[in-house]
Scaffold this motif. Sequence first.
Motif, PDB file in Angstrom:
ATOM      1  N   GLY A  20     112.428  95.974  48.478  1.00 36.38           N
ATOM      2  CA  GLY A  20     111.392  96.760  47.819  1.00 36.38           C
ATOM      3  C   GLY A  20     109.997  96.284  48.194  1.00 36.38           C
ATOM      4  N   TYR A  21     109.020  96.632  47.356  1.00 35.41           N
ATOM      5  CA  TYR A  21     107.638  96.233  47.612  1.00 35.41           C
ATOM      6  C   TYR A  21     107.345  94.817  47.155  1.00 35.41           C
ATOM      7  N   GLY A  22     108.001  94.402  46.076  1.00 38.07           N
ATOM      8  CA  GLY A  22     107.802  93.043  45.589  1.00 38.07           C
ATOM      9  C   GLY A  22     106.653  92.873  44.607  1.00 38.07           C
ATOM     10  N   PHE A  23     106.515  93.788  43.643  1.00 37.54           N
ATOM     11  CA  PHE A  23     105.518  93.606  42.588  1.00 37.54           C
ATOM     12  C   PHE A  23     105.942  94.355  41.336  1.00 37.54           C
ATOM     13  N   LEU A  24     105.298  94.010  40.222  1.00 39.64           N
ATOM     14  CA  LEU A  24     105.565  94.644  38.940  1.00 39.64           C
ATOM     15  C   LEU A  24     104.319  95.381  38.488  1.00 39.64           C
ATOM     16  N   LEU A  25     104.463  96.646  38.145  1.00 41.93           N
ATOM     17  CA  LEU A  25     103.363  97.447  37.594  1.00 41.93           C
ATOM     18  C   LEU A  25     103.483  97.421  36.076  1.00 41.93           C
ATOM     19  N   LYS A  26     102.426  96.969  35.414  1.00 44.25           N
ATOM     20  CA  LYS A  26     102.466  96.810  33.959  1.00 44.25           C
ATOM     21  C   LYS A  26     101.263  97.499  33.326  1.00 44.25           C
ATOM     22  N   GLU A  27     101.497  98.238  32.261  1.00 50.13           N
ATOM     23  CA  GLU A  27     100.420  98.879  31.502  1.00 50.13           C
ATOM     24  C   GLU A  27      99.886  97.901  30.468  1.00 50.13           C
ATOM     25  N   ASP A  28      98.541  97.812  30.395  1.00 53.81           N
ATOM     26  CA  ASP A  28      97.937  96.868  29.455  1.00 53.81           C
ATOM     27  C   ASP A  28      96.520  97.323  29.130  1.00 53.81           C
ATOM     28  N   ASP A  29      95.889  96.627  28.174  1.00 51.66           N
ATOM     29  CA  ASP A  29      94.522  96.950  27.785  1.00 51.66           C
ATOM     30  C   ASP A  29      93.532  96.417  28.809  1.00 51.66           C
ATOM     31  N   CYS A  30      92.487  97.193  29.091  1.00 51.48           N
ATOM     32  CA  CYS A  30      91.362  96.747  29.894  1.00 51.48           C
ATOM     33  C   CYS A  30      90.343  96.074  28.992  1.00 51.48           C
ATOM     34  N   SER A  31      89.373  95.376  29.595  1.00 54.28           N
ATOM     35  CA  SER A  31      88.344  94.714  28.801  1.00 54.28           C
ATOM     36  C   SER A  31      87.495  95.718  28.032  1.00 54.28           C
ATOM     37  N   SER A  32      87.435  96.970  28.518  1.00 50.96           N
ATOM     38  CA  SER A  32      86.648  98.010  27.857  1.00 50.96           C
ATOM     39  C   SER A  32      87.383  98.604  26.662  1.00 50.96           C
ATOM     40  N   GLY A  33      88.667  98.268  26.512  1.00 45.81           N
ATOM     41  CA  GLY A  33      89.464  98.830  25.435  1.00 45.81           C
ATOM     42  C   GLY A  33      90.345  99.976  25.894  1.00 45.81           C
ATOM     43  N   ALA A  34      90.106 100.494  27.095  1.00 44.28           N
ATOM     44  CA  ALA A  34      90.950 101.557  27.645  1.00 44.28           C
ATOM     45  C   ALA A  34      92.274 100.965  28.126  1.00 44.28           C
ATOM     46  N   ILE A  35      93.207 101.854  28.448  1.00 39.24           N
ATOM     47  CA  ILE A  35      94.500 101.426  28.966  1.00 39.24           C
ATOM     48  C   ILE A  35      94.461 101.476  30.491  1.00 39.24           C
ATOM     49  N   GLY A  36      95.002 100.432  31.134  1.00 37.59           N
ATOM     50  CA  GLY A  36      95.020 100.384  32.588  1.00 37.59           C
ATOM     51  C   GLY A  36      96.385  99.997  33.112  1.00 37.59           C
ATOM     52  N   GLN A  37      96.547 100.117  34.431  1.00 38.63           N
ATOM     53  CA  GLN A  37      97.783  99.727  35.100  1.00 38.63           C
ATOM     54  C   GLN A  37      97.486  98.501  35.965  1.00 38.63           C
ATOM     55  N   PHE A  38      98.240  97.418  35.745  1.00 41.10           N
ATOM     56  CA  PHE A  38      97.956  96.140  36.391  1.00 41.10           C
ATOM     57  C   PHE A  38      99.156  95.678  37.214  1.00 41.10           C
ATOM     58  N   LEU A  39      98.870  94.857  38.222  1.00 42.74           N
ATOM     59  CA  LEU A  39      99.888  94.402  39.173  1.00 42.74           C
ATOM     60  C   LEU A  39     100.202  92.932  38.944  1.00 42.74           C
ATOM     61  N   TRP A  40     101.466  92.633  38.729  1.00 40.33           N
ATOM     62  CA  TRP A  40     101.903  91.271  38.425  1.00 40.33           C
ATOM     63  C   TRP A  40     103.176  90.950  39.194  1.00 40.33           C
ATOM     64  N   ASP A  41     103.601  89.682  39.050  1.00 37.28           N
ATOM     65  CA  ASP A  41     104.864  89.212  39.645  1.00 37.28           C
ATOM     66  C   ASP A  41     104.971  89.594  41.127  1.00 37.28           C
ATOM     67  N   VAL A  42     103.920  89.243  41.865  1.00 40.93           N
ATOM     68  CA  VAL A  42     103.881  89.535  43.304  1.00 40.93           C
ATOM     69  C   VAL A  42     104.784  88.542  44.024  1.00 40.93           C
TER      70      VAL A  42
END
Length: 420
Positions: A268-290
């Motif tokens: 596969g690509y080798g990463f985890l896409l995770k939804e979490d809060d941004c510093s602004s309070g909005a919701i964002g999609q972040f990349l982890w476990d590379v």
Amino acid sequence: MKQTKGLEGDKNSIIKFEFNPKDGIDNPALSLAEDMDGEGMGEPRFYLLSKGSAETFGFCLHEELGCRGHIIRQVELGGLAQRRGLQDGDRLLQVNGHFVDHMDHHRVVQKIKASGNQVLLAVLDGDSYEAAKALGRDLSQMLPADIRPRLCHIMRDKSGFGFSVSGPEGVKGTFQLSVRQDGPAERAGVPPGSWLLELNGASVRSYSHAQLTRKLKQSGSKVTLLVASSAVEEFYRLRGLRVTAALADTSWLPFKVRELHMVKGPAGYGFLLKEDDCSSGAIGQFLWDVDVGLPAEQAGMKEGDRLLAVNGESIEGLDHQQTVLRIRARDDQVTLLVIDPAGDEFYQSIGLSPLLFFEDSHPASGSRTPSLPSPSGSPGLCHVEVEPKGPGSWLVTAANSIGITQSPHQEEQRRLHQAF
């Protein structure tokens, strides 16, 4: 913004910018020159269009078979564009200081969208445009060389920020900068003798010298300035235009978008896409476990990067499942636009999308400019080829027509993640 069908023979990428008429008559068109030159050719005209968040600009941008250029069409009667002076058949040459005549039509549409509620356009009437093309003239040479202010981020050293401020005694909002040679301000790109327009995202028009000094002291170890040379300041002042950070050259900023291209490997690509809060309070999609050694790491992905665009389309307004669908849309590869945490925090602090300035970071990026619905966020671009590790099927939806639907279980859904 709604997509509408164009006239018969038009290409598909026709975007309508609608506008609901509001109070009064705005100032007339702001022109670099109105007269025809000796060759019977007009000069570019400049318009600053500013609308409310629930309004649109009041024109369509067409690409038509048999016609050259990006064509202004369907100028709405009583709308913002008409009140400013845009005319049917005008050719769009520049968006926020970027020459766009040579660009792919879709990219130009997205640059207008990314500009949010304010956009500076330079246009040329249709007859003059065709005459210039027939004569082989370089249209970019008909425009001022540099009409963009500059956004600079300065880190304090032992001696300070490396600039001093002066202005007429008793006059608010007029501040000129003297820059110390080889100091932090000069290294951050502040031109000597430039005029200060904004400090940390706020206009200085109402500041006294004492208030500005206090704000600078409160900035701590770093400060962000919007500055303009005398020539740039005069260009906007003579045309009654307000200079904002959305028009700025950001090439001196340390926060750069990154483009990562990945091709799917056996694991596969080798990463985890995770939804979490941004510093602004909005919701964002972040990349982890590379994963070490897999395509994501090889492409330059870093832990904590925020995902901004997939395959050239912004994910702003998309939920987690819709974003996953975008990544899976191409069987063996994907292109992502990402930004690191420091860059994400910076752009959110000044209320602008880094996608708005993507070409400042990648001047040779050509047609890879991403599609950007509206400002908010901060980017870096990656192209990856993926083998999904987890099950799931998702609905297809277009980024520029997405709506967010609240569900009773939204809080439980906010911490979604998906491995690739």
